[in-house]
Enzyme design. Sequence first.
Site, PDB file in Angstrom:
ATOM      1  CE  LYS A 290      -3.839  -1.834   2.873  1.00 24.43           C
ATOM      2  NZ  LYS A 290      -4.808  -1.667   1.776  1.00 24.43           N
ATOM      3  NE  ARG A 364     -10.776 -10.066  -1.738  1.00 28.73           N
ATOM      4  CZ  ARG A 364     -11.118  -9.255  -2.765  1.00 28.73           C
ATOM      5  NH1 ARG A 364     -11.416  -9.587  -4.041  1.00 28.73           N
ATOM      6  NH2 ARG A 364     -11.063  -7.682  -2.428  1.00 28.73           N
TER       7      ARG A 364
HETATM    8  N1  BES Z   1      -8.000  -3.716   4.659  1.00 27.74           N
HETATM    9  C1  BES Z   1      -8.170  -3.411   3.213  1.00 27.74           C
HETATM   10  C2  BES Z   1      -9.495  -2.539   2.981  1.00 27.74           C
HETATM   11  C3  BES Z   1      -9.764  -1.222   3.615  1.00 27.74           C
HETATM   12  C4  BES Z   1      -9.248   0.157   3.035  1.00 27.74           C
HETATM   13  C5  BES Z   1     -10.111  -1.193   5.033  1.00 27.74           C
HETATM   14  C6  BES Z   1      -9.347   1.243   3.648  1.00 27.74           C
HETATM   15  C7  BES Z   1     -10.247   0.192   5.547  1.00 27.74           C
HETATM   16  C8  BES Z   1     -10.077   1.426   4.843  1.00 27.74           C
HETATM   17  C9  BES Z   1      -8.263  -4.646   2.092  1.00 27.74           C
HETATM   18  O1  BES Z   1      -7.459  -5.540   2.633  1.00 27.74           O
HETATM   19  C10 BES Z   1      -7.730  -4.132   0.946  1.00 27.74           C
HETATM   20  O2  BES Z   1      -6.665  -3.796   0.896  1.00 27.74           O
HETATM   21  N2  BES Z   1      -8.587  -4.231  -0.306  1.00 27.74           N
HETATM   22  C11 BES Z   1      -8.177  -3.786  -1.515  1.00 27.74           C
HETATM   23  C12 BES Z   1      -8.538  -4.886  -2.218  1.00 27.74           C
HETATM   24  C13 BES Z   1      -8.287  -4.731  -3.844  1.00 27.74           C
HETATM   25  C14 BES Z   1      -6.728  -4.982  -3.942  1.00 27.74           C
HETATM   26  C15 BES Z   1      -9.014  -5.426  -4.782  1.00 27.74           C
HETATM   27  C16 BES Z   1      -8.716  -2.358  -1.584  1.00 27.74           C
HETATM   28  O3  BES Z   1      -9.771  -2.226  -1.276  1.00 27.74           O
HETATM   29  O4  BES Z   1      -8.060  -1.610  -2.525  1.00 27.74           O
HETATM   30 ZN    ZN Z   2      -5.549  -5.586   1.962  1.00 31.29          ZN
END
Ligand code: BES
Ligand code: ZN
Length: 512
Positions: A290, A364
Amino acid sequence: MKQIISVDVKTRKAELTRCQTDMLVVGRFSDATAPDEILRKLDDKLGGAIERLKELGDFTGKAKTHAVLYTNGKIGAQRLLLVGLGDRGSATLDTLRKAAAIAANRAVELKVGQISLALHRPLADRLDAAAVGRAIAEGVYYGSYRYDEYVTESENGRLGSLEAQIVDPDAARLKSMVPGIAPGVVIGRMQSHARTLANRPANVINPPALAKAARDLTRGLTTLRCTIYDERQLEAEKMGGILAVGSGSQNKPRFIILKYTPAKKPARGLPTVALVGKAVTFDSGGISIKPAQDMDQMKLDKSGGIAVMAAMKAAAELELPVHLWGLVPAAENLPSGSSYRPGDIVTTYSGRTVEILNTDAEGRMILCDALAFAVRQKCDIIIDIATLTGACLVALGTYNAGLMSNNDDLVKDLQKAADDSGESIWHLPSGEEYAEEMKSKIADLKNIGSRWGGACTAATFLQQFVGETKWAHLDIAGMDAFASPVAYAAAGSTGFGVRLLITYLMNLVGKK
Ligand code: BES
Ligand code: ZN
Ligand code: ZN
């Protein structure tokens, strides 16, 4: 280490103008043309100070606003806190919960150790009395909560305890609220505990530490049992999703299994419910790392799992007559030489294979193993809760969690629980069209869909692991924390889901 504030909620029979207390709390509607009986009596004693505030426009009763008046010995209370209740027509149970939270928040800020709440009075004829008692107790816990266990050099400090009294001159009315106070206290306390666990950083709470916290919850409760799979058992059970996500960290993953067996036999036909919560103790994104901005907030990526743990403990304390599983897959998602990679094919607990295209779509991958476990245990209803997608936050903002489901009755029941608990949800779609996007050419599934509808594809990914079992998914990304303080709460973890889940279960067994 500093303990979180200790709260006590009780009732007290007293005439409001004479009530000796540090702070008396009363509500005011914004659309009332004339002050109600309580306000009028207090205003008389205070020489018109309340009405003057309104005339000046400093306090009009707008929802989520408040004003403190110093009473100079004119009434029994040292201070009078006026809390805005908004329009009379739109006031609900949650209006009272939030008003109580505002009062408790203000009390902690002012270092006032005792508050006397007369908030229920103008709504008493409209709402169930026990539900009012419960909402007020929950609100007091919510608003007084602070996370400061690591602050050693606080200039201002705070009191260690808060006593909240629900006051009324009418003993019968007080008595009618009492049955709600005890459950409200259990729920309030567990929600605060959930907030503390969630607020703790990833160097304190890693998967083994979370597992220990789950075990600690069962202490003294014979009805609540905890089993923990460590990395060896995860291998033996072939929980490939949890293992893959946890593979990049020195802190090995765990699968936390809480089982609640009620002492009293459940009514016939009552379903066995599994609560499943995502607990990624830190989500760096892994190899698909990230951006640095706000990455610290990803310590909160364990919030769903913690909500499940807290709801399980509350259910056990409330002795709900229903069989429950609390399933919490816990892993730390870090990049390293041992991490899972984009392109990897992972064999999950269900036997289904998943092509990893983004290691940041890790929630997931751990949830699918836990969902398959719930199905194998023959649970009748599965509800999962997870900070799953940024897409859900984009879609709904920070006021509603996403709800996806394969069963309309479950949607209705959860929506009712959301209304009752004040933890709002919004129904979003999932299903076949989205499933198409998640088919892989070289495995059964991919772990991401197209650019669009990310919350719906993520939910649909999960849906494919529950088969015919009734299932609902709560995407709480964005609901897990307040970025800055609000009128009724401090910044940080919200404990979202604890009230929603326990309210769902209480409604299920017909308990108020
Ligand atoms: N934990 C994150 C989602 C999240 C984002 C929670 C912002 C709280 C605040 C999750 O694991 C994630 O990173 N999801 C990705 C999925 C994508 C790679 C398909 C996302 O939402 O960008
Ligand atoms: Zn994630
Ligand atoms: Zn995540």
